[in-house]
Design an enzyme around this catalytic site. Structure first.
Site, PDB file in Angstrom:
ATOM      1  N   ARG A  97       0.879  -1.178   0.000  1.00 58.36           N
ATOM      2  CA  ARG A  97       0.000   0.000   0.000  1.00 58.36           C
ATOM      3  C   ARG A  97       0.907   1.216   0.000  1.00 58.36           C
ATOM      4  NH1 ARG A  97       2.409   1.893   3.745  1.00 58.36           N
ATOM      5  NH2 ARG A  97       0.838   3.509   3.896  1.00 58.36           N
ATOM      6  N   GLY A  98       0.284   2.396  -0.068  1.00 60.33           N
ATOM      7  CA  GLY A  98       1.090   3.612  -0.254  1.00 60.33           C
ATOM      8  C   GLY A  98       1.165   3.871  -1.757  1.00 60.33           C
ATOM      9  N   ARG A 147      -7.378  -0.178  -6.779  1.00 61.25           N
ATOM     10  CA  ARG A 147      -7.654   0.878  -5.789  1.00 61.25           C
ATOM     11  C   ARG A 147      -7.844   2.192  -6.560  1.00 61.25           C
ATOM     12  NH1 ARG A 147      -4.155   1.074  -0.531  1.00 61.25           N
ATOM     13  NH2 ARG A 147      -6.043   2.122   0.172  1.00 61.25           N
ATOM     14  N   GLN A 192      -2.199   2.550  10.042  1.00 59.43           N
ATOM     15  CA  GLN A 192      -0.895   2.526   9.356  1.00 59.43           C
ATOM     16  C   GLN A 192       0.173   3.277  10.148  1.00 59.43           C
ATOM     17  OE1 GLN A 192      -3.835   3.099   7.857  1.00 59.43           O
ATOM     18  NE2 GLN A 192      -3.816   2.535   5.697  1.00 59.43           N
ATOM     19  N   ASP A 204      -1.842  10.810  -1.947  1.00 56.87           N
ATOM     20  CA  ASP A 204      -2.238   9.791  -2.924  1.00 56.87           C
ATOM     21  C   ASP A 204      -2.541  10.412  -4.275  1.00 56.87           C
ATOM     22  OD1 ASP A 204      -2.852   8.487  -0.189  1.00 56.87           O
ATOM     23  OD2 ASP A 204      -2.780   6.881  -1.673  1.00 56.87           O
ATOM     24  N   ASN A 243      -5.236  12.651   0.561  1.00 53.90           N
ATOM     25  CA  ASN A 243      -4.385  11.740   1.347  1.00 53.90           C
ATOM     26  C   ASN A 243      -5.272  10.987   2.340  1.00 53.90           C
ATOM     27  OD1 ASN A 243      -1.748  10.690   2.044  1.00 53.90           O
ATOM     28  ND2 ASN A 243      -1.865  11.883   3.927  1.00 53.90           N
ATOM     29  N   LYS A 244      -4.656  10.145   3.123  1.00 54.38           N
ATOM     30  CA  LYS A 244      -5.368   9.288   4.081  1.00 54.38           C
ATOM     31  C   LYS A 244      -6.381  10.076   4.913  1.00 54.38           C
ATOM     32  CE  LYS A 244      -5.172   5.745   4.395  1.00 54.38           C
ATOM     33  NZ  LYS A 244      -6.156   4.891   3.688  1.00 54.38           N
TER      34      LYS A 244
END
Ligand code: MRU
Length: 365
Positions: free
Chosen positions: A53-54, A90, A203, A244, A254-255
């Site tokens: 991930r990332g 994703r 995370q 992202d 982003n997250k």
């Protein structure tokens, strides 16, 4: 980066030049397991199930996933089908689309018999370029940290808050948000990192805390809701997060939870920087709030929490009444106006179209 003295990258070509080795991030920090991917199916599974991930690492895995797929068939129809499957894994991290499109651009014009070797070559270049970009982000970000350090009473560390994991595990090596932290530590600048736990998948707790411990960087884990309080008390000098997808206008996706940290940072005059390689900029999108697809993940991630039990098994326990409805958007958008600057491999710029075009003029016109 090193784990117990041994150098690792989060993804690499196996010694036989065929399989791809990745670290299974669903097992960290409890077990460190390197897994070999042998097929397109396994690469798709690794991205979908978040073994990898990332944003940059998802892109690198997709590039190698195409190599694995080409081992079965290298005709154009198979190539297009592989690309479609990988891009569907994703939806938010634009590096996935970027890497797949770059692979297609390289492979489509070639005769079928040349595609496999060319694919491995291109995937390898994508990985090497990611490492170089992140190292450069580290150098630019180091200057920023050094500036903060010089403003502080002598000997005091620079306190940096980060969200999610944008360290080496999220890229091929070095990381984006953590690259400046590693560079500062290597340069002898004292740094201390506040690590947001980053619910629901944690995370920060699972990966960032593990990375920082392995690198010997002082840090503390905090619950997601604590950041604003620490900022109000002057305990955070700087925020650095990853991304992202950054729009051509400078909005940052982003997250989930990044936006709330940016709001708190603005209210407390704490500089809020975003670190990203050029492959994270989506030049086709200007405005983030309406134009970026936000991944909706399953309710089970919100309703339960994972950890290791006494026997060493990773287990999930429920944290809400059975049947509680939940929502789980995995990312949010921080408007450009809340971002102090973008740290890229080409330098630091304002979060705006002009700022980005100043560093990436080839995207203009
Ligand atoms: O859902 P994840 O773990 O893939 O989300 C990762 C992030 O949000 C990172 O901050 C982002 O990909 C930048 S990684 C250098």
């Amino acid at each position: 980066m090193r784990v117990k003295g041994q150098a690792y990258r989060s993804i690499c070509l196996a010694a036989d030049g065929i399989g791809i080795e990745v670290i299974d991030q669903t097992q960290l920090p409890f077990h460190f397991q390197v897994v070999r991917l042998e097929s397109l199916e396994e690469a798709v599974g690794a991205i979908c199930r978040m073994l990898v991930r990332g944003a940059p690492l998802i892109g690198a895995t997709a590039a190698y996933g195409m190599c694995l797929g080409l081992r079965q068939s290298s005709c154009t129809q198979a190539l297009e089908e592989m690309a479609r499957r990988l891009m569907g894994c994703r939806p938010t991290a634009v590096n996935l689309r970027w890497a797949v499109e770059r692979m297609l651009g390289c492979l489509r014009p070639l005769p079928e018999e040349q595609r496999l070797a060319a694919a491995y070559g291109e995937a390898g270049r994508i990985c090497e370029e990611d490492v170089a970009a992140n190292e450069a982000i580290g150098r630019w970000g180091l200057a920023l940290i050094e500036e903060r350090w010089r403003e502080k009473p002598s000997g005091e560390p620079v306190h940096i808050l980060t969200h999610c994991n944008a360290g080496w595990l999220a890229t091929v090596d070095w990381g984006t948000a953590l690259a400046p932290v590693y560079a500062a530590a290597a340069a002898g600048i004292p740094v201390h990192v506040w690590v947001d736990e980053t619910r629901p998948r944690n995370q920060g707790a699972r990966l960032t805390a593990w990375e920082l411990a392995a690198a010997g960087i002082p840090h503390h884990l905090l619950v997601d809701n604590a950041g604003g309080h620490l900022m109000q008390h002057g305990l955070i000098d700087l925020c650095i997060v990853g991304a992202d997808r950054v729009t051509a206008g400078g909005d940052v996706c982003n997250k989930i939870g990044t936006y709330l940290k940016a709001l708190a940072a603005r209210d407390n005059r704490v500089p809020f920087y975003v670190a990203l390689p050029g492959s994270t900029v989506d030049w086709t999108v200007d405005e983030g709030l309406t134009e970026i697809p936000i991944e909706e993940r399953g309710m089970e991630e919100v309703l339960g929490i994972q950890g290791e039990d006494e026997s060493g098994s990773i287990r999930t326990v429920a944290i809400a009444p059975l049947g509680t409805p939940a929502v789980n958007p995995a990312f949010d958008v921080t408007p450009a106006r809340l971002v102090s600057g973008l740290i890229t491999e080409r330098g630091i710029c304002r979060a705006s179209r002009e700022g980005l075009l100043g560093l990436y003029p080839e995207q203009g016109g």
